[in-house]
Design a protein around this motif. Structure first.
Motif, PDB file in Angstrom:
ATOM      1  N   LYS B 364      42.466  41.407  46.233  1.00 56.06           N
ATOM      2  CA  LYS B 364      41.640  42.495  46.596  1.00 56.06           C
ATOM      3  C   LYS B 364      40.731  42.917  45.475  1.00 56.06           C
ATOM      4  O   LYS B 364      39.655  43.699  45.638  1.00 56.06           O
ATOM      5  CB  LYS B 364      42.461  43.566  47.133  1.00 56.06           C
ATOM      6  N   ILE B 365      41.447  43.181  44.180  1.00 55.83           N
ATOM      7  CA  ILE B 365      40.982  43.665  42.893  1.00 55.83           C
ATOM      8  C   ILE B 365      40.925  42.784  41.811  1.00 55.83           C
ATOM      9  O   ILE B 365      42.040  42.356  41.664  1.00 55.83           O
ATOM     10  CB  ILE B 365      41.525  45.017  42.764  1.00 55.83           C
ATOM     11  N   ALA B 385      36.153  45.085  43.771  1.00 58.35           N
ATOM     12  CA  ALA B 385      36.989  45.063  44.791  1.00 58.35           C
ATOM     13  C   ALA B 385      36.585  44.542  46.087  1.00 58.35           C
ATOM     14  O   ALA B 385      35.145  44.762  46.409  1.00 58.35           O
ATOM     15  CB  ALA B 385      37.492  46.288  45.166  1.00 58.35           C
TER      16      ALA B 385
END
Lengths: 137, 387
Positions: B364-365, B385
């Motif tokens: 996600k990041i 992100a």
């Protein structure tokens, strides 16, 4: 007859004449600021400490200590194999100056971080220039 | 004023073929990459109004030529920089209203960095007075000196640093586009027994030296939401320069020399509001194993002198704590002359979930670190992100 020297050489750009004239006499000169007294390597138009342009090419001791080095097996065309490239921290202070150069006349197995080194000059055959090198002091 | 998090996104990325001796020009590779990245985003060339070539010395007429080549309208934001830093600057420029669609691009053909690419001369060529090539200090030599100094200062074993080469090659085997993946996995012994280049470095500790191009498109929030692919939001980032392109070295070299990376890391974590533990996947500049060790230390993922331990622990490997350089990086995927945007492209693909066999689950990041020219002389970080 020796091999021609085919490695890159400094252009002797305007303003650097005193450095190369001294090098031809095997003397190391480095810009020293007349305003704050600090040394500057590599030469810049202004002092790094106070930005004064009043800098004079001044004899340096030519001694320093070995920071690190590499014995290069795979060099660009014109370089002998192997050759040694090193970083030497000059003795002059207060701000440290680190010089890049090749090590000559020193057995590879003798090289140690922190060992004493001195600047020497090599007159380049058939060229109008002398280049600084380092060797064990 | 805070960094404009989530006000701009990476919406398009593209890699041309990466390989040795491509029968192309740099311009052709760049044009293919720009068109490809815009197509990836679903945008048209005449929507581009920002340009950042990945070059440190860029004549203004280069920007102007590309303005005309892209054929649409005035370019209103011009910059230079490093890949990840360029992403951060593009996002800030977009938020300031200076442009809406910014293209970051690079291409290189038949102009390598290594000693094999240097021309043989009949007479000694003349170069800048303080040029490092007078002393034969090409890139591998600099990093060899850095590696020796690092091992000496922190009592690090070269075999532990070499673990990075092993990880990068493993990742490359999972990336069909990588140059070295087809050759299969390697061991630390393979690295240590490969041909000596610049002691202490061997061939398999040195980056590739090949041709290739790439482009990254950053767009404003409103445009990004309508693009073909899901937007990868820019949360934060920064860029800094510190020393003079390999011509000056500070003492102490280790720690101080990393000032550019440390500074941009602190800024990017600060302005993104993200913590180290939040990073699921990373792209860390990796021209040599010591570079990765120092990246990890300067970015604060471990303490000074512990980078090699972090690598050896397997944290960077797929399945590890922070999989990094999952494309094979500069040692086993591609080093195309100025690969400072390559890490960003791979992290964007990871955050989109496009990486197939090498996909990091639920990424996600992501963080990317670019460096250029001097060891940490120019550094950029972007933290990005998925939604």
């Amino acid at each position: 007859m020796s091999e021609p020297y085919l490695r890159p050489l400094p252009a002797k750009s305007p303003g650097t004449e005193p450095f190369w004239e001294a090098a031809a006499e095997h003397r190391l000169v480095i810009p020293k600021c007349q305003n704050c007294g600090d040394w500057n390597w590599i030469p810049y138009p202004g002092c790094r400490t106070c930005l004064s342009e009043d800098q004079v090419w001044t004899p340096a001791s030519g001694y320093g200590t070995l920071m690190t080095w590499s014995i290069v097996s795979r060099g660009p065309p014109g370089f002998p194999s192997p050759y040694v490239t090193a970083l030497v921290e000059l003795d002059e202070r207060p701000r440290s100056m680190v010089m890049l150069g090749n090590i000559v006349d020193t057995p590879h197995e003798d090289l140690k971080v922190g060992m004493r080194m001195q600047v020497v000059f090599e007159d380049i055959a058939d060229e109008d220039i002398s280049i600084w090198r380092f060797k064990a002091a | 004023m805070a960094f404009p998090s989530r006000k701009a996104a990476v919406v398009g990325v593209y890699l041309t073929e990466q390989g040795r001796g491509l029968p192309r020009t740099a311009w052709s590779l760049e044009l293919e990459a720009i068109k490809g990245a815009l197509d990836d985003a679903g945008l048209r060339p005449d929507q581009v109004d920002g340009l950042i070539p990945m070059a440190y010395v860029t004549p203004l007429n280069l920007h102007m030529a590309w303005t005309e080549q892209l054929g649409g309208k005035p370019i209103t934001y011009l910059d230079v920089g490093s890949g990840a830093g360029a992403v951060a600057k593009a996002a800030a420029a977009i938020d300031a209203g200076l442009c809406k669609v910014c293209v970051i691009y690079f291409g290189n053909a038949n102009n390598g960095n290594g000693p094999g690419a240097q021309k043989r001369h009949d007479k000694a060529p003349r170069v800048d007075d303080w040029d490092y090539m007078v002393h034969g200090a090409y890139m591998s030599v600099w990093y060899a000196m850095w590696t020796r100094a690092y091992m000496h200062q922190f009592n690090v074993r070269q075999e532990d640093l070499a673990e990075y080469s092993v990880i990068a090659r493993y990742h490359a085997t999972l990336n069909p586009a990588s140059i070295m993946g087809k050759r299969g996995e390697i061991t630390v012994d393979d690295v240590m027994n490969s041909r000596p280049i610049a002691d202490p470095l061997h061939l398999l500790e040195c980056p590739l030296d090949n041709d290739g191009g790439y482009a990254i498109v950053v767009a404003a929030e409103d445009i990004a939401r309508d693009c073909k692919k899901k937007p990868i939001w820019v949360l934060g980032g920064a860029e800094a320069t510190y020393t003079d392109s390999y011509r000056t070295i500070t003492s102490p070299w280790i720690s101080n020399e990393g000032a550019a990376v440390r500074r941009v890391g602190e800024m990017a974590f600060g302005n993104s509001g993200v913590t180290h533990d939040d990073i699921d996947v990373a792209g860390l500049y990796d021209c040599f194993p010591v570079t990765v060790a120092r990246d990890l230390e300067e970015l604060g993922f471990c303490k000074l002198g512990e980078g090699a331990d972090y690598i050896k622990a397997g944290h960077l490997r797929l399945g590890g704590k922070m999989p990094s350089n999952t494309d094979g990086g500069l040692l086993s995927h591609s080093h195309n002359g100025n690969p400072s945007g390559m890490h960003t492209i791979e992290v964007v693909k990871q955050l989109r979930g496009e990486c197939g066999e090498r996909q990091v689950p639920d990424a996600k990041i992501g963080l990317t670190l670019a460096q250029g020219w001097a060891v940490h002389g120019l550094a950029g970080v972007a933290i990005m992100a998925a939604d």
